[in-house]
Design an enzyme around this catalytic site. Structure first.
Site, PDB file in Angstrom:
ATOM      1  N   LYS A 101      -5.299  -8.693  10.718  1.00 32.30           N
ATOM      2  CA  LYS A 101      -4.808  -9.749   9.817  1.00 32.30           C
ATOM      3  C   LYS A 101      -3.520 -10.269  10.442  1.00 32.30           C
ATOM      4  O   LYS A 101      -2.407  -9.998   9.977  1.00 32.30           O
ATOM      5  CB  LYS A 101      -4.601  -9.196   8.403  1.00 32.30           C
ATOM      6  CG  LYS A 101      -4.559 -10.291   7.349  1.00 32.30           C
ATOM      7  CD  LYS A 101      -4.695  -9.692   5.967  1.00 32.30           C
ATOM      8  CE  LYS A 101      -4.254 -10.665   4.893  1.00 32.30           C
ATOM      9  NZ  LYS A 101      -5.067 -11.876   4.773  1.00 32.30           N
TER      10      LYS A 101
HETATM   11  N1  PMP Z   1     -10.759 -13.904   5.317  1.00 30.27           N
HETATM   12  C1  PMP Z   1      -9.509 -14.362   5.445  1.00 30.27           C
HETATM   13  C2  PMP Z   1      -9.212 -15.329   6.554  1.00 30.27           C
HETATM   14  C3  PMP Z   1      -8.507 -13.953   4.569  1.00 30.27           C
HETATM   15  O1  PMP Z   1      -7.264 -14.419   4.697  1.00 30.27           O
HETATM   16  C4  PMP Z   1      -8.820 -13.055   3.528  1.00 30.27           C
HETATM   17  C5  PMP Z   1      -7.756 -12.626   2.575  1.00 30.27           C
HETATM   18  N2  PMP Z   1      -7.062 -11.499   3.071  1.00 30.27           N
HETATM   19  C6  PMP Z   1     -10.138 -12.604   3.416  1.00 30.27           C
HETATM   20  C7  PMP Z   1     -11.084 -13.048   4.326  1.00 30.27           C
HETATM   21  C8  PMP Z   1     -10.534 -11.646   2.333  1.00 30.27           C
HETATM   22  O2  PMP Z   1      -9.940 -10.400   2.521  1.00 30.27           O
HETATM   23  P1  PMP Z   1      -9.563  -9.464   1.290  1.00 30.27           P
HETATM   24  O3  PMP Z   1     -10.753  -9.415   0.417  1.00 30.27           O
HETATM   25  O4  PMP Z   1      -9.272  -8.151   1.929  1.00 30.27           O
HETATM   26  O5  PMP Z   1      -8.391 -10.067   0.612  1.00 30.27           O
END
Ligand code: PMP
Length: 300
Positions: A158
């Site tokens: 991330k």
């Molecule tokens: N894809 C992207 C690009 C994101 O920013 C997020 C949010 N973190 C997600 C998918 C979904 O991830 P999560 O369910 O862990 O928040």
């Protein structure tokens, strides 16, 4: 509603091990993280005082940093404690929690060698990402910038750098009057939204792209567990954009978006229905459960 700038609010931010007054949580303009995006972050949500899947978020943060070849100088336990401390210091039981870690100012060459790693955690109220549209459904358009292949960037991190793609697609979508963009991957398969994963209902089954090119979201994993517990068939596979024509329901999932229905992507229209509603309700119920009960559901 005018947004209060993020650097001019009351409250407390955890910065490098201490709570500091919100407006004093600053960094220098010559930080490596700013110039070269040597930075990773998390997005978490607290419900009635509990941060949903906190340890999983913290581990993903630590791992995101390792994929960018740096070590955050705190243990998972210390970061979990700090996240809870930030919520409490700001008088929040429900809200969004944002940990971020970045390389400091010791070096401003491309080389990040010798930089100090900084960590901050902030929290603020954030009711619903797609205000009022969770069941009505958002309108999306196909984005122009694609998700890159996993050998061009650490796509499971991330990493702030990877958000350039989402940010540009989101801005284009907003300027064209849409709530969000659908990103394709480098091969042209359906990938995700700009800050959320995507699911299609085809012939009563749940189909979602396999995640070679994007973050395997915690909400995505949670929703897959909920669906399987409800005896739904879940298929992770490559999905062509043309297959949107066969989808009866589409929804996106993410910490901020939670489960949000989609009613339009380009020329394709969908009617948010029974399956979206059931999973939205299942997710809304689960986030209010104790961390132990959540672990039991997501481990199954
Ligand atoms: N894809 C992207 C690009 C994101 O920013 C997020 C949010 N973190 C997600 C998918 C979904 O991830 P999560 O369910 O862990 O928040």
């Amino acid at each position: 509603m005018a947004l209060i700038p993020f650097d001019d609010r009351d409250g407390w931010i955890w910065l490098d091990g201490q709570l500091v007054p919100w407006r004093d949580a600053r960094l220098h303009v010559l930080s490596h993280g700013l110039h070269y995006a040597s930075s990773v972050f998390e997005g978490e949500r607290a419900y009635r005082g509990n941060i949903f899947r906190l340890r999983d978020h913290t581990e993903r943060l630590l791992n995101s940093a390792r994929l960018l070849m740096f070590e955050i100088p705190y243990t998972a336990e210390q970061i979990d404690t700090a996240c809870r401390q930030v919520l409490e210091a700001n008088g929040l039981t429900d809200g969004y929690v944002r940990p971020v870690a970045w390389r400091g100012t010791e070096q401003l060459a491309v080389s990040p060698s010798g930089t100090t790693i900084h960590t901050a955690i902030a929290a603020w109220p954030w009711p619903s990402y797609f205000e009022g549209e969770r069941m009505a459904g958002i309108r999306m358009m196909e984005g122009t910038w694609r998700r890159p292949p996993p050998d061009t960037a650490p796509t499971q991190s991330k990493a702030s750098a990877l958000y350039m793609i989402g940010s540009l697609n989101k801005l284009q979508a907003e300027q064209a009057g849409y709530a969000d963009a659908l990103l394709l991957d480098w091969r042209g398969y359906v990938a995700e939204a700009t800050g959320a994963n995507i699911f299609l209902v085809i012939d009563g089954e749940l189909h979602t792209p396999s995640c070679e090119a994007f973050l395997d979201g915690l909400t995505r994993k949670t929703v897959i567990s909920l669906a399987r517990r409800a005896q739904m068939k879940v298929v992770e596979r490559h999905i062509q954009p043309a297959e949107l024509a066969r989808a009866t329901e589409v929804f996106v999932t993410g910490t901020a978006a939670e489960v949000t229905a989609v009613r339009e992507i380009g020329d394709h229209c969908f009617t948010p229905g029974r399956i979206t509603e059931a999973l939205m309700q299942g997710y809304d119920d689960l986030v209010l459960c104790s961390p132990e009960a959540v672990d039991r559901v997501v481990a199954a």
